[in-house]
Write a protein that holds these residues in place. Sequence first.
Motif, short mmCIF file in Angstrom:
data_model
loop_
_atom_site.label_atom_id
_atom_site.label_comp_id
_atom_site.label_asym_id
_atom_site.label_seq_id
_atom_site.Cartn_x
_atom_site.Cartn_y
_atom_site.Cartn_z
N GLY A 139 -14.73 -67.66 -26.21
CA GLY A 139 -14.89 -67.15 -24.86
C GLY A 139 -14.84 -68.29 -23.86
O GLY A 139 -15.26 -69.41 -24.14
N VAL A 150 -18.17 -69.38 -29.09
CA VAL A 150 -17.32 -69.23 -30.27
C VAL A 150 -18.07 -68.39 -31.30
O VAL A 150 -19.30 -68.43 -31.37
CB VAL A 150 -16.92 -70.60 -30.86
CG1 VAL A 150 -18.11 -71.37 -31.37
CG2 VAL A 150 -15.87 -70.44 -31.94
N ASP A 151 -17.32 -67.60 -32.05
CA ASP A 151 -17.90 -66.85 -33.15
C ASP A 151 -16.84 -66.73 -34.24
O ASP A 151 -15.64 -66.80 -33.96
CB ASP A 151 -18.35 -65.46 -32.70
CG ASP A 151 -19.38 -64.85 -33.64
OD1 ASP A 151 -19.83 -65.54 -34.58
OD2 ASP A 151 -19.76 -63.69 -33.43
N ALA A 158 -13.07 -66.32 -32.71
CA ALA A 158 -12.98 -65.81 -31.34
C ALA A 158 -13.67 -66.80 -30.42
O ALA A 158 -14.74 -67.33 -30.75
CB ALA A 158 -13.66 -64.44 -31.23
N SER A 214 -5.92 -73.66 -27.97
CA SER A 214 -6.31 -72.54 -27.10
C SER A 214 -5.49 -72.61 -25.83
O SER A 214 -5.10 -73.69 -25.39
CB SER A 214 -7.80 -72.64 -26.77
OG SER A 214 -8.15 -71.67 -25.81
N ALA A 262 -15.72 -64.26 -37.44
CA ALA A 262 -15.90 -62.98 -38.10
C ALA A 262 -16.04 -63.17 -39.61
O ALA A 262 -15.65 -64.21 -40.15
CB ALA A 262 -14.71 -62.07 -37.79
N GLN A 285 -14.02 -73.95 -23.18
CA GLN A 285 -14.56 -72.84 -23.95
C GLN A 285 -16.09 -72.86 -23.84
O GLN A 285 -16.70 -73.91 -23.87
CB GLN A 285 -14.15 -72.95 -25.42
CG GLN A 285 -12.71 -72.68 -25.68
CD GLN A 285 -11.84 -73.89 -25.44
OE1 GLN A 285 -12.25 -75.00 -25.69
NE2 GLN A 285 -10.65 -73.66 -24.95
N LEU A 326 -11.73 -64.89 -38.92
CA LEU A 326 -11.09 -64.88 -37.62
C LEU A 326 -12.01 -65.55 -36.59
O LEU A 326 -13.19 -65.23 -36.52
CB LEU A 326 -10.78 -63.45 -37.19
CG LEU A 326 -10.05 -63.29 -35.87
CD1 LEU A 326 -8.62 -63.83 -35.96
CD2 LEU A 326 -10.05 -61.82 -35.45
#
Length: 83
Positions: A80, A69-70, A78, A61, A72, A66, A76
């Motif tokens: 934050g 986290v998620d 993601a 990153s 999809a 961080q 994928l």
Amino acid sequence: MSSGTADRTAFLGGQDAAIGNTAEDLALTPDGTELVVATTAGDFQQVFRTSDLSQTIRYPSGYSAQRSVDVAPDGLVAVGTDT
């Protein structure tokens, strides 16, 4: 079979593990085979196999610390951060 009592099936410890004091968020992959960890331990997200909690990969990153986290449905990842 469910007994109503939790059974530990894996344990993660040691200095190489970001889970613990530095974990901010966790997300499972769509197939449930991996756990992605958002951590304040560095500029990466660690990924662990859910069957035995062995590390499979680290996603690099551009930011450290961080906070979320998620994952999809297509896999994928993601992340934050507040930096």
